[in-house]
Motif scaffolding. Sequence first.
Motif, mmCIF file in Angstrom:
data_model
loop_
_atom_site.group_PDB
_atom_site.id
_atom_site.type_symbol
_atom_site.label_atom_id
_atom_site.label_comp_id
_atom_site.label_asym_id
_atom_site.label_seq_id
_atom_site.Cartn_x
_atom_site.Cartn_y
_atom_site.Cartn_z
ATOM 1 N N LEU A 170 21.441 66.763 67.775
ATOM 2 C CA LEU A 170 21.515 66.670 66.316
ATOM 3 C C LEU A 170 21.814 68.025 65.688
ATOM 4 C CD1 LEU A 170 18.514 64.255 65.652
ATOM 5 C CD2 LEU A 170 20.960 63.723 65.514
ATOM 6 N N ALA A 171 21.173 69.080 66.193
ATOM 7 C CA ALA A 171 21.416 70.412 65.655
ATOM 8 C C ALA A 171 22.873 70.808 65.851
ATOM 9 C CB ALA A 171 20.480 71.422 66.317
ATOM 10 N N ARG A 202 14.492 69.082 61.458
ATOM 11 C CA ARG A 202 13.198 68.483 61.131
ATOM 12 C C ARG A 202 13.038 68.309 59.619
ATOM 13 N NH1 ARG A 202 11.570 71.512 65.754
ATOM 14 N NH2 ARG A 202 11.234 73.382 64.483
ATOM 15 N N ARG A 203 13.544 69.266 58.842
ATOM 16 C CA ARG A 203 13.458 69.143 57.388
ATOM 17 C C ARG A 203 14.290 67.964 56.890
ATOM 18 N NH1 ARG A 203 15.176 73.817 56.056
ATOM 19 N NH2 ARG A 203 17.167 73.345 55.065
ATOM 20 N N TYR A 204 15.479 67.771 57.495
ATOM 21 C CA TYR A 204 16.318 66.631 57.111
ATOM 22 C C TYR A 204 15.643 65.310 57.493
ATOM 23 C CZ TYR A 204 20.216 69.899 56.327
ATOM 24 O OH TYR A 204 21.024 70.897 55.866
ATOM 25 N N VAL A 205 14.993 65.300 58.644
ATOM 26 C CA VAL A 205 14.273 64.091 59.051
ATOM 27 C C VAL A 205 13.163 63.783 58.047
ATOM 28 C CG1 VAL A 205 12.710 63.136 60.790
ATOM 29 C CG2 VAL A 205 14.813 64.280 61.502
ATOM 30 N N ASP A 206 12.447 64.823 57.609
ATOM 31 C CA ASP A 206 11.395 64.615 56.603
ATOM 32 C C ASP A 206 11.966 64.030 55.316
ATOM 33 O OD1 ASP A 206 9.496 65.588 58.333
ATOM 34 O OD2 ASP A 206 9.531 67.632 57.505
ATOM 35 N N GLN A 207 13.165 64.446 54.924
ATOM 36 C CA GLN A 207 13.791 63.898 53.719
ATOM 37 C C GLN A 207 14.100 62.415 53.883
ATOM 38 O OE1 GLN A 207 17.058 66.186 52.106
ATOM 39 N NE2 GLN A 207 16.083 68.127 52.658
ATOM 40 N N GLY A 246 25.403 71.335 62.846
ATOM 41 C CA GLY A 246 25.685 72.758 62.647
ATOM 42 C C GLY A 246 24.518 73.515 62.044
ATOM 43 N N VAL A 247 23.294 73.118 62.394
ATOM 44 C CA VAL A 247 22.094 73.769 61.864
ATOM 45 C C VAL A 247 21.129 74.008 63.020
ATOM 46 C CG1 VAL A 247 22.341 72.709 59.579
ATOM 47 C CG2 VAL A 247 21.010 71.527 61.343
ATOM 48 N N ASP A 248 19.980 74.638 62.701
ATOM 49 C CA ASP A 248 18.979 74.871 63.742
ATOM 50 C C ASP A 248 17.973 73.731 63.768
ATOM 51 O OD1 ASP A 248 17.312 75.282 61.545
ATOM 52 O OD2 ASP A 248 17.446 77.463 61.687
ATOM 53 N N GLY A 249 17.050 73.789 64.753
ATOM 54 C CA GLY A 249 16.085 72.717 64.924
ATOM 55 C C GLY A 249 15.155 72.552 63.729
#
Length: 333
Positions: free
Chosen positions: A26-27, A38-43, A31-34
């Motif tokens: 997913l990262a 996790r922040r996107y998953v929280d959203q 194109g982002v870090d882990g």
Amino acid sequence: MSRPTGRVLTLLELLQSGGVRTMAELADRLGVDGRTVRRYVDQLVELGVPVEAVRGRYGGYRIGSGYRLPPLMLSDDEALAVLLGLLAGRRAGTPAAAGTAGETAAAKIRRVLPRPLARRLDAVLESLAFTAAPPVFAAPDAEVLLTVADAVRHRRPLSIRYTDREGRRGERSLHPYGIVAHAGRYYVTGADPGIGEDRTFRLDRIGAARALPGSFEAPAGPDPAQRLVSGFAAAEYRHHVTLRIHGTVDAIRARLPATVATVREADVAADAVPPAGPDVERWLRVELRVERLDWLPSVLASLDRPFVVEGPGELRDLVVAFADRLASRARGA
């Protein structure tokens, strides 16, 4: 669409495709870090999407079994556009948006928005002011509007149950050409096949509409909006006013629009080609059909152009009285 919002939607699409997606995958795809994943998953979880964390060597994230993607996923800009559109529709008296459906639709959209975005949109709506009160016109029935629109699209005859301005109810037949929004109201224009004449009906006065078998061909000529304004100008009212005004078509139309008056060359037939453009001054014949005459003297005075009242005589008397009042006030009497 902002980049973080776009990545959140991309994450949702990846998870929706099925299976477990590892953090590394997913990262890399986003194109982002882990930590950002996790922040996107929280959203997504905050939006009510059941994202499950899978532990172990091949762990990662997946969508909870049986979950179906909501039919509406909006970016910040899209959510603001939809809510402002609903609000503007209610202020303008737009069908459905002006009634309970508009309020419930806005509430449903707000419920699926992330709380930070919902708070920001609330700030916009609370700080927004309007210069005019919303209209109090009756909105047409949603089912009637949908039925009429479908008949327009597929050129199907209609049977409508209509209440006229005198309160008389009856069944009418109509070949509908189009739906027109004008001055806060909605109309359907078309032809009455029984009498072979153009007709215009207010949608909010149609109690029911049903499609009839068969089809019809729409005639060439003016579009539905032009038919509507022409019909307004020629409608039967108490007074038939005939004027000759020396000016330009544009100047006259600024005070007497097409929904109120017809304007043509003073000395040629109504269907003749005008010899000059709308910005050339010449004598023009103006005709109106109105219920009251008392508002016309001030309009004619505001034109500030030579004019002749051909009829009725009552209007001529009102113009003279208006001019006398202006002269008297100008003298300070």
